[in-house]
Motif scaffolding. Sequence first.
Motif, PDB file in Angstrom:
ATOM      1  N   GLY A   1      -2.812  13.337  94.783  1.00  0.00           N
ATOM      2  CA  GLY A   1      -3.229  12.235  95.640  1.00  0.00           C
ATOM      3  C   GLY A   1      -4.052  12.686  96.832  1.00  0.00           C
TER       4      GLY A   1
ATOM      5  N   VAL B   1      -7.841  13.705  98.414  1.00  0.00           N
ATOM      6  CA  VAL B   1      -9.298  13.572  98.295  1.00  0.00           C
ATOM      7  C   VAL B   1      -9.911  14.382  99.427  1.00  0.00           C
ATOM      8  CG1 VAL B   1     -11.276  12.001  98.327  1.00  0.00           C
ATOM      9  CG2 VAL B   1      -9.113  11.269  97.295  1.00  0.00           C
TER      10      VAL B   1
ATOM     11  N   GLU C   1     -11.505  15.352  94.129  1.00  0.00           N
ATOM     12  CA  GLU C   1     -10.251  14.618  94.109  1.00  0.00           C
ATOM     13  C   GLU C   1      -9.244  15.321  93.218  1.00  0.00           C
ATOM     14  OE1 GLU C   1      -8.745  10.009  93.484  1.00  0.00           O
ATOM     15  OE2 GLU C   1     -10.852  10.523  93.207  1.00  0.00           O
ATOM     16  N   ASP C   2      -8.044  15.521  93.761  1.00  0.00           N
ATOM     17  CA  ASP C   2      -6.927  16.065  93.003  1.00  0.00           C
ATOM     18  C   ASP C   2      -6.029  14.886  92.657  1.00  0.00           C
ATOM     19  OD1 ASP C   2      -4.647  17.272  92.034  1.00  0.00           O
ATOM     20  OD2 ASP C   2      -4.419  18.675  93.704  1.00  0.00           O
ATOM     21  N   LEU C   3      -6.223  14.339  91.464  1.00  0.00           N
ATOM     22  CA  LEU C   3      -5.485  13.138  91.069  1.00  0.00           C
ATOM     23  C   LEU C   3      -3.979  13.384  91.016  1.00  0.00           C
ATOM     24  CD1 LEU C   3      -7.876  11.833  88.269  1.00  0.00           C
ATOM     25  CD2 LEU C   3      -7.600  10.942  90.580  1.00  0.00           C
ATOM     26  N   ALA C   4      -3.574  14.591  90.628  1.00  0.00           N
ATOM     27  CA  ALA C   4      -2.156  14.896  90.492  1.00  0.00           C
ATOM     28  C   ALA C   4      -1.427  14.825  91.839  1.00  0.00           C
ATOM     29  CB  ALA C   4      -1.961  16.272  89.869  1.00  0.00           C
TER      30      ALA C   4
END
Length: 193
Positions: free
Chosen positions: A100, A102, A95-98
Amino acid sequence: MKQEVTVTPDPVDARLGARLVELRTERGWSLGELAERSGVSKSTLSRAERAETSPTAALLNRLCGVYGRTMSQLLSEVEAEPAPVLRAAEQPVWEDLASGFVRRSVSPPHGALRGELVEGRLAPGADIAYDRPPVPGLEQHIWMLEGRLGVTADGVEHVLDTGDCLRLRVWGPTRFRCAGPREARYVLAVVRP
């Protein structure tokens, strides 16, 4: 009268032989051409490819030099076959939280195969730009499961809705953006050239 004995090749030697055939044929070389390039006799190469003999480290070293591989890379390509099934609970998720984004790796890993399936999810408003493909000429099929996705490649944006599928070969920058109010969920089939 002599009785013929059938010898079953060692499974690793059999996979190694098959991989050596693949490497040679990928380049369009005959056994004679490979013999010239490697300095190894055609008969020795033929026996190694048919797994009639276990190749020596010296032979593998010569072939690795011709094919531009390390020995550990070549051997890792012929390790025991991975499990053909990767259960949902075991599929790696990143997941790349920055941004958004997945990414779920759906396909069981296998270094010798060229294709894989990935599930992608983009949150509403997510927009990811890639400056280049990891491998030029990468083939991608993007099949929308839910939501709306904008995919830009070669300067052209394609907007995909649920059920749509886009096929492209990636040579330059690409962009993926969630083009709707809901999450965009899609299957990405990736095929290395």
